[in-house]
Design a protein around this motif. Structure first.
Motif, mmCIF file in Angstrom:
data_model
loop_
_atom_site.group_PDB
_atom_site.id
_atom_site.type_symbol
_atom_site.label_atom_id
_atom_site.label_comp_id
_atom_site.label_asym_id
_atom_site.label_seq_id
_atom_site.Cartn_x
_atom_site.Cartn_y
_atom_site.Cartn_z
ATOM 1 N N THR A 1 3.749 17.250 16.302
ATOM 2 C CA THR A 1 2.850 17.485 15.102
ATOM 3 C C THR A 1 3.325 17.237 13.737
ATOM 4 N N GLY A 2 4.655 17.299 13.642
ATOM 5 C CA GLY A 2 5.216 17.492 12.260
ATOM 6 C C GLY A 2 5.135 18.490 11.481
ATOM 7 N N SER A 3 4.575 19.792 11.951
ATOM 8 C CA SER A 3 4.334 20.884 11.343
ATOM 9 C C SER A 3 5.411 21.849 11.834
ATOM 10 N N TRP A 4 5.801 22.823 10.970
ATOM 11 C CA TRP A 4 6.962 23.676 11.251
ATOM 12 C C TRP A 4 5.928 25.298 11.400
ATOM 13 N N ARG A 5 6.656 25.840 12.211
ATOM 14 C CA ARG A 5 6.016 27.350 12.864
ATOM 15 C C ARG A 5 7.196 28.323 12.819
ATOM 16 N N GLU A 6 7.003 29.552 12.159
ATOM 17 C CA GLU A 6 7.652 30.530 12.122
ATOM 18 C C GLU A 6 8.363 31.097 13.524
ATOM 19 N N SER A 7 9.583 31.100 13.940
ATOM 20 C CA SER A 7 9.863 31.767 15.081
ATOM 21 C C SER A 7 10.583 33.226 15.065
ATOM 22 N N PHE A 8 10.973 33.493 14.245
ATOM 23 C CA PHE A 8 11.236 34.975 13.795
ATOM 24 C C PHE A 8 11.540 35.387 12.436
ATOM 25 N N SER A 9 11.299 36.586 12.145
ATOM 26 C CA SER A 9 11.477 37.187 10.711
ATOM 27 C C SER A 9 12.201 38.253 10.836
ATOM 28 N N MET B 1 26.970 39.502 13.087
ATOM 29 C CA MET B 1 26.207 38.670 13.830
ATOM 30 C C MET B 1 24.607 39.372 14.333
ATOM 31 N N LEU B 2 23.785 38.306 14.239
ATOM 32 C CA LEU B 2 22.558 38.628 14.491
ATOM 33 C C LEU B 2 22.019 37.495 15.447
ATOM 34 N N ALA B 3 21.653 37.788 16.621
ATOM 35 C CA ALA B 3 20.989 36.822 17.629
ATOM 36 C C ALA B 3 19.257 37.071 18.123
ATOM 37 N N PHE B 4 18.980 36.134 18.036
ATOM 38 C CA PHE B 4 17.352 36.283 18.390
ATOM 39 C C PHE B 4 16.760 35.244 19.717
ATOM 40 N N GLU B 5 16.125 35.790 20.346
ATOM 41 C CA GLU B 5 15.391 35.144 21.431
ATOM 42 C C GLU B 5 14.158 35.160 21.078
ATOM 43 N N GLY B 6 13.718 34.148 20.517
ATOM 44 C CA GLY B 6 12.078 33.922 20.069
ATOM 45 C C GLY B 6 12.271 34.864 18.959
ATOM 46 N N PRO B 7 11.264 35.678 18.702
ATOM 47 C CA PRO B 7 10.984 36.381 17.745
ATOM 48 C C PRO B 7 11.632 38.111 17.797
ATOM 49 N N ASN B 8 12.267 38.077 18.947
ATOM 50 C CA ASN B 8 13.190 39.362 19.359
ATOM 51 C C ASN B 8 14.633 39.384 18.688
ATOM 52 N N VAL B 9 15.212 40.429 18.300
ATOM 53 C CA VAL B 9 16.464 40.522 18.244
ATOM 54 C C VAL B 9 17.152 40.972 19.183
ATOM 55 N N VAL B 10 18.129 40.312 19.856
ATOM 56 C CA VAL B 10 18.813 40.913 20.966
ATOM 57 C C VAL B 10 20.272 41.077 21.017
ATOM 58 N N ALA B 11 20.848 41.018 19.583
ATOM 59 C CA ALA B 11 22.404 41.462 19.138
ATOM 60 C C ALA B 11 22.155 41.668 17.822
ATOM 61 N N ASP B 12 23.000 42.774 17.340
ATOM 62 C CA ASP B 12 23.166 42.888 16.015
ATOM 63 C C ASP B 12 24.286 43.683 15.849
ATOM 64 N N VAL B 13 25.473 43.093 15.598
ATOM 65 C CA VAL B 13 26.841 43.632 15.639
ATOM 66 C C VAL B 13 27.788 43.068 14.614
ATOM 67 N N ARG B 14 28.834 43.973 14.375
ATOM 68 C CA ARG B 14 29.899 43.655 13.480
ATOM 69 C C ARG B 14 30.975 42.859 14.096
ATOM 70 N N LEU B 15 31.455 41.707 13.728
ATOM 71 C CA LEU B 15 32.472 40.931 14.558
ATOM 72 C C LEU B 15 33.840 41.148 13.886
ATOM 73 N N THR B 16 33.969 41.147 12.669
ATOM 74 C CA THR B 16 35.249 41.299 11.899
ATOM 75 C C THR B 16 34.873 42.421 10.783
ATOM 76 N N ASN B 17 36.368 42.719 10.227
ATOM 77 C CA ASN B 17 36.221 43.875 9.162
ATOM 78 C C ASN B 17 37.625 43.320 8.501
ATOM 79 N N ASP B 18 37.678 42.146 7.900
ATOM 80 C CA ASP B 18 39.263 41.760 7.281
ATOM 81 C C ASP B 18 38.914 42.004 5.844
ATOM 82 N N HIS B 19 37.891 42.634 5.171
ATOM 83 C CA HIS B 19 37.902 42.903 3.889
ATOM 84 C C HIS B 19 39.082 43.936 3.414
ATOM 85 N N PRO B 20 39.708 43.906 2.191
ATOM 86 C CA PRO B 20 40.639 44.666 1.941
ATOM 87 C C PRO B 20 40.158 46.057 1.760
#
Length: 546
Positions: A278-286, A317-336
């Motif tokens: 179709t050449g058109s774009w659809r929103e998959s998640f927000s 890290m944020l992970a999406f399966e379609g419109p759903n959030v399946v993971a929402d975690v902090r991976l590193t914390n190297d800030h001073p």
């Protein structure tokens, strides 16, 4: 044993029961004050020993900046270049990998001799491309060689086994392929091929899909897309608008279909997929999310993963399966601040025993004062009053200190705790508003402390009491037993800054050794602290604030 001065007929020293009592008290108080001073110095140092390894690490690493957007997904890991800045100004570039799962920690793979590395995964290894060098990398090898002439890379991607990049050529843009024989121009975009620049910054992104190339241009927040065939003759591509109000943009392939992840505003993350045929774009998640630093997006099957650096060194890290959030975690914390936060909290906790030490010293010296010193004082008017004990004065001060400084201490402790976990910046309750909330809490605590300081000075000047003094049954008066007034009350409390130095060592010593039990603030403002019960009825009513 009888007191020699009591039988010899000698007059006791002023404020003491006898000359022997004076000698005993001074010896005891001196020993206590010396021990107290040593503990005040050594105690906090001993409590900070567990933090020494972290402090040493902070000496070597002051800032970590991950260039996530220049990375590539290879064998289940995201590989990316990282800038490490030491305290002495020493800069190093590292090639790191991170497995995007909960509890993951980055692994330093190789030291990089360039500062602008772009990584591409071709299935067998990592290809490295920069303005000055190119080569390959893997878990156990890094092979780089210089290029004949410096490149100026506008955007890059990969198709097949070869990296591609855009470079400016006068008013035109060229699509260049990196081959073993050098850089080869594949396609030329004549002037006018790209959307107008507009008034803001213009950024380019490329997504390779076989021999089809997807171009993305973001101008003034408007994302436009065009698809071209690499083998087609030069020409002007047809541009279509994908979305407006975008900031960062990350193109990727989701199950073979072109897709993009964009940040809209400062707190919204959206995904779009190109509908096949179709050449058109659809929103998959927000999803509401603040992207504060570098970021990247990649797909593994239907799963879209977004890596966002909220603060330098803090990857979320944020992970999406379609419109759903399946993971929402902090991976590193190297800030001073991940180190500074706990250190500052520990520093505040260390103050608790260091505040109790003066109280213990005051209690010990106060007990000795009760045994060897005379509490009664004959005022200038000829009236006799009973001076407040050092124990009561210390407890009253602790109560007032808790009232005046408690909100500020709580706000600071809370703020340092948030700094230790900078990932709150990419949570729904985070973002810039979280910073404003933290500093508003600190400002309120500081304002509360200043107002309490002035209000306590006014209370002491007019009625002789503060909440702590009223609780402990003592009052401040002039040495003539009249209210000292706001000016003298303010001076008395300003001088407390000197009295409380070295853990209240000067204040405790002066109260213990002066005839009228006056600290520096009392000597400067000509005040004394007495038991409220020893005042006359009118004076007592004044001390109650009536």
């Amino acid at each position: 044993m009888s007191d020699p001065s009591a039988t010899s007929g000698e007059a006791p020293p002023p404020g003491y029961r006898s000359a022997a009592s004076q000698a005993r008290f001074r010896t005891f108080a001196t020993v206590v004050l010396v021990l107290f001073g040593v503990l005040q110095f050594l105690g906090p140092m001993a409590m900070m020993i567990p933090l020494l390894p972290k402090m040493a690490a902070m000496q070597q690493t002051m800032l970590v900046r991950n260039e996530l957007g220049n990375g590539a997904f290879f064998e289940g890991e995201w590989w990316y270049p990282t800038l490490v800045l030491g305290q002495t100004g020493h800069r190093t570039m590292e090639l790191r990998s991170l497995r995007p799962e909960e509890g993951a920690t980055p692994v330093m793979r190789h030291a990089l001799p360039m500062a602008d590395a772009r990584l591409f995964a071709d299935g067998d290894e990592i290809q490295v491309l920069s303005a000055s060098q190119e080569g390959t990398a893997g878990p156990n090898h890094l092979s780089l060689s210089p290029v004949p002439s410096a490149r100026k890379i506008a955007a890059s991607t990969m198709t097949g086994k070869s990296p591609l990049y855009l470079r400016a050529s006068g008013a035109a843009m060229e699509l260049v392929e990196v081959t073993g024989d050098g850089d080869v121009t594949l396609h030329v975009f004549p002037p006018g091929s790209l959307p107008p620049r507009g008034t803001g910054n213009q950024s380019f992104r490329i997504l390779g899909d076989g021999r089809t190339l997807h171009l993305f241009v973001t101008t003034d927040g408007m994302v436009q897309h065009a698809a071209i065939d690499i083998d087609s003759p030069p020409g002007k591509p047809a541009w279509r608008t994908v979305t407006r109000g975008a900031g960062e943009l990350f193109p990727l392939l989701v199950e073979g279909s072109p897709a993009i992840v964009v940040s809209e505003g400062t707190s919204l993350l959206k995904g779009y997929v190109l509908a096949e045929g179709t050449g058109s774009w659809r929103e998959s998640f927000s999803h509401p999310r603040f992207l504060g630093g570098s970021a990247a997006a990649f797909a593994a099957g239907s799963r879209v993963t977004v890596l966002a650096e909220s603060f330098p060194g803090v990857i979320h890290m944020l992970a999406f399966e379609g419109p759903n959030v399946v993971a929402d975690v902090r991976l590193t914390n190297d800030h001073p601040m991940a180190i500074m936060g706990p250190m500052m909290k520990m520093g505040m906790l260390v103050q608790i025993p260091t505040m109790l030490l003066p109280l213990l010293a005051a209690l010990a010296i106060g007990r000795s004062m009760a045994a060897h010193r005379v509490p009664e004082l004959v005022a200038e008017s000829g009236r006799t009053v009973r001076l407040a004990s050092l124990e009561r004065r210390s407890l009253a001060h602790m109560a007032d200190l808790l009232i005046a400084c408690g909100p500020y201490a709580c706000a600071a402790f809370w703020m340092f705790g948030r700094f230790a976990n900078m990932d709150f910046l990419v949570t729904r309750s985070g973002g810039p508003a979280a910073f404003l909330g933290m500093f508003a809490a600190m400002a309120f605590g500081m304002a509360w402390m200043i107002v309490s300081f002035l209000l306590f000075s006014l209370m002491e000047g007019i009625g002789g009491w503060t909440p702590g003094k009223r609780l402990c049954g003592i009052a401040v008066t002039g040495d003539d037993l009249r209210p000292c007034g706001f000016g003298r009350g303010l001076l008395r409390n300003v001088c407390r800054l000197a009295d409380c130095m070295f853990g209240y060592l000067p204040g405790i010593a002066l109260v213990g050794f002066t005839q009228k039990r006056q600290r520096l603030g009392d000597l400067a403002s000509r005040t004394i602290v007495v038991e409220r019960a020893s005042l006359s009825a009118p004076e007592r009513e004044s001390a109650r604030g009536a």
